[in-house]
Design a protein around this motif. Sequence first.
Motif: not given
Length: 347
Positions: A33-55, A103-106
């Motif tokens: 999802g949108d990374l604008t409101s996730r300003p650090s690696r750790d914040a992005i990592l938390g999001h990735l753990q939710q959307v890509l839990p299989e990795l 989100s509307d951009d392919p």
Amino acid sequence: MPRLWIVRAGKHGERELAAIEQNRLLPGFLEVGDLTSRPSRDAILGHLQQVLPELAQNTLKNFAAQLNQFAHTIQIGDLAVMPRKVTNSVAIGRVTGEYVYNSDDPYRHSRTVEWLKPAVPRDTFKQDLRHSFGAFMTICEIKRNGAFERVRSVLETGLDPGALLGTQGTAPVRATDDEPDAGDYASDIEEIANQQIISLIKSEFAGHALAELVAEILRVEGYTTRVSPPGPDGGVDILAAGGAFGLGQDRMCVQVKSGDGAANHDVVLRLIGSMSNVQASTGLLVSIGGVNAPAHRELDHHFFKLRLWQMPDLLKALFRAYNDLSEETKNKLPLKQIWAPISGDEA
């Protein structure tokens, strides 16, 4: 000081043409999802753990570092290199816009870029930079051996001066840091090998000789072929036909473009005209420099009659046919097959 980044456009180059046509960097990661409101690696990592839990956790940390660089570290004015899969070139551009998510951009995640040179042959660069371009990363910085200055030199003069004095001793960066260097990651051995084979093909089968190589591959695949002599060919380099004695209904007209430049819309139209003239049922365009966007749309429009071989397709056909090629061809293009382990991200 501006920095130099690799930003790829798909494992198989599937976003390259859109990136060039739209003047954008398109790294993928469509599940994210949108990374604008996730300003650090750790914040992005938390999001990735939710959307890509299989990795695996290490993979997610790697992805988080890359996405943090793309969204928050790359600056306007930095240089970006996009290694191109469908040709043996790289595109070099200057970043002109901030990170955007739509989100509307392919393609979802993007940054605008001014492509200064969209197709620089990889052989322009010395081996160390070519290996950096082959790193197993979608987004990463190239810092070692004066990389930025050397790419800027290629933009200005067309020449890579090589590793610059005083740039050899850059300390390695741990893979867990936010700013890894391309040299800290394993290279894509298959990609580097393919680029070496491409260079050999361009050297040994320059110009009309490439049509002879394509014709030989088609003969191995069961076609009877006729190659036009060197010189103006009227849009026909090879005629190929299936069936006994080449008298079957599978009749193909082949146009071969051996130059580094992308084939344009007119090339496709000439091939269509040649097919009509010789009563071919299908057409094949072989272009090692790829095709531009209008040409690609024309090829798509004639899906049931036309096919395109760009460099990856030519390599696949070459590998299929290699054992049955003539000894003369094998001597010009000596290859052997090897087995190599793959990383967890590839498996």
